[in-house]
Write a protein that holds these residues in place. Structure first.
Motif, PDB file in Angstrom:
ATOM      1  N   ASP A  20       0.842  -1.203   0.000  1.00 23.86           N
ATOM      2  CA  ASP A  20       0.000   0.000   0.000  1.00 23.86           C
ATOM      3  C   ASP A  20       0.877   1.254   0.000  1.00 23.86           C
ATOM      4  O   ASP A  20       0.898   2.017   0.947  1.00 23.86           O
ATOM      5  N   GLN A  21       1.575   1.464  -1.094  1.00 19.34           N
ATOM      6  CA  GLN A  21       2.518   2.571  -1.180  1.00 19.34           C
ATOM      7  C   GLN A  21       1.835   3.934  -1.211  1.00 19.34           C
ATOM      8  O   GLN A  21       2.365   4.902  -0.692  1.00 19.34           O
ATOM      9  N   ASP A  22       0.660   4.034  -1.818  1.00 19.31           N
ATOM     10  CA  ASP A  22      -0.016   5.335  -1.919  1.00 19.31           C
ATOM     11  C   ASP A  22      -1.026   5.569  -0.798  1.00 19.31           C
ATOM     12  O   ASP A  22      -1.754   6.546  -0.809  1.00 19.31           O
ATOM     13  N   ARG A  23      -1.069   4.671   0.162  1.00 26.14           N
ATOM     14  CA  ARG A  23      -1.883   4.802   1.386  1.00 26.14           C
ATOM     15  C   ARG A  23      -3.387   4.937   1.108  1.00 26.14           C
ATOM     16  O   ARG A  23      -4.081   5.691   1.765  1.00 26.14           O
ATOM     17  N   LYS A  30      -1.933   7.086   8.687  1.00 32.33           N
ATOM     18  CA  LYS A  30      -0.773   7.851   8.217  1.00 32.33           C
ATOM     19  C   LYS A  30      -0.100   8.666   9.327  1.00 32.33           C
ATOM     20  O   LYS A  30       1.111   8.723   9.408  1.00 32.33           O
ATOM     21  N   GLY A  31      -0.863   9.290  10.185  1.00 30.58           N
ATOM     22  CA  GLY A  31      -0.299  10.134  11.226  1.00 30.58           C
ATOM     23  C   GLY A  31       0.124   9.375  12.477  1.00 30.58           C
ATOM     24  O   GLY A  31       0.593   9.980  13.435  1.00 30.58           O
ATOM     25  N   HIS A  36       2.128   3.113  17.811  1.00 27.47           N
ATOM     26  CA  HIS A  36       0.687   2.925  17.646  1.00 27.47           C
ATOM     27  C   HIS A  36       0.370   1.928  16.526  1.00 27.47           C
ATOM     28  O   HIS A  36      -0.586   1.161  16.634  1.00 27.47           O
ATOM     29  N   LYS A  37       1.165   1.941  15.468  1.00 26.03           N
ATOM     30  CA  LYS A  37       0.969   0.945  14.409  1.00 26.03           C
ATOM     31  C   LYS A  37       1.255  -0.457  14.932  1.00 26.03           C
ATOM     32  O   LYS A  37       0.525  -1.404  14.632  1.00 26.03           O
TER      33      LYS A  37
END
Length: 60
Positions: A20-23, A30-31, A36-37
């Motif tokens: 998932d390179q372009d999110r 993203k933030g 947290h991830k």
């Protein structure tokens, strides 16, 4: 049986960090910090394992 569990977890981790390179799918993270991830992925692994275990015990 545990092979399916490992494949599911590996697919999700690979999708988040490699594919998932372009999110577009995981952009809502993203933030988030790395901590947290990792916490999210750990929770995902635990919930997936519990569901997998309960389904295997019930004979479904």
């Amino acid at each position: 049986m545990i092979t399916a569990f490992i494949i599911i977890i590996a697919a999700v981790v690979a999708d988040i960090f490699l594919f998932d390179q372009d999110r577009k799918r995981w952009g809502w993270m993203k933030g988030w910090s790395t901590f947290h991830k990792a916490l999210f992925l750990s929770g995902f692994v635990v919930v997936t394992f519990v569901i997998y275990f309960l389904l295997s015990v019930s004979g479904a």
